[in-house]
Design a protein around this motif. Sequence first.
Motif, PDB file in Angstrom:
ATOM      1  N   SER A  24       0.826  -1.205   0.000  1.00 55.94           N
ATOM      2  CA  SER A  24       0.000   0.000   0.000  1.00 55.94           C
ATOM      3  C   SER A  24       0.863   1.259   0.000  1.00 55.94           C
ATOM      4  O   SER A  24       0.522   2.256  -0.646  1.00 55.94           O
ATOM      5  CB  SER A  24      -0.961   0.001   1.189  1.00 55.94           C
ATOM      6  N   ARG A  25       2.023   1.225   0.683  1.00 56.18           N
ATOM      7  CA  ARG A  25       2.927   2.375   0.660  1.00 56.18           C
ATOM      8  C   ARG A  25       3.513   2.561  -0.737  1.00 56.18           C
ATOM      9  O   ARG A  25       3.678   3.691  -1.202  1.00 56.18           O
ATOM     10  CB  ARG A  25       4.036   2.204   1.695  1.00 56.18           C
ATOM     11  N   ARG A  28       0.871   4.256  -2.908  1.00 58.37           N
ATOM     12  CA  ARG A  28       0.772   5.694  -2.608  1.00 58.37           C
ATOM     13  C   ARG A  28       1.955   6.455  -3.199  1.00 58.37           C
ATOM     14  O   ARG A  28       1.786   7.544  -3.760  1.00 58.37           O
ATOM     15  CB  ARG A  28       0.707   5.923  -1.099  1.00 58.37           C
ATOM     16  N   THR A  31       1.717   6.644  -7.035  1.00 54.07           N
ATOM     17  CA  THR A  31       0.635   7.556  -7.410  1.00 54.07           C
ATOM     18  C   THR A  31       1.090   9.010  -7.296  1.00 54.07           C
ATOM     19  O   THR A  31       0.868   9.820  -8.208  1.00 54.07           O
ATOM     20  CB  THR A  31      -0.600   7.316  -6.521  1.00 54.07           C
TER      21      THR A  31
END
Length: 137
Positions: A24-25, A28, A31
């Motif tokens: 998930s990091r 992020r 993105t």
Amino acid sequence: MKKQLDRAVLITDADRSPDDQFRSRQIRYVTMMGIRAACVVAGAVLVSVRPPWLPLWLILCGAGMVFLPWAAVLIANDRPARTKAERAASAAARDAKPQVTLPQHSAEQAEYLTIDLEPSETGEHWIPSDPRDRKEG
């Protein structure tokens, strides 16, 4: 009855796995870096097109190019936010543990320990209890 069976029930209070957190990091970070790349491309297109309010648009693109990498690194290296359950458990543990405080005494109530020794046969004022600590000779 059908609705109850379709809902997933969380039966553990364990954290997400480190691999899930890392993934998930990564998402992020990529993105935010993609948005930064879009700012660079948008800045180049804006310079060639020369729309109205060009300086304002270039300042916004420049701010995105400068601050997004910094924010992306901070966010990518941050641990996941604690859940409500984790915060509640932490507060309960903090409240349940009694705070240890030292007794308060005034200067008049304080008792001081004074050690008064007589000199030994060898002239020492301190006689070690361990024979290995005694001076030989």
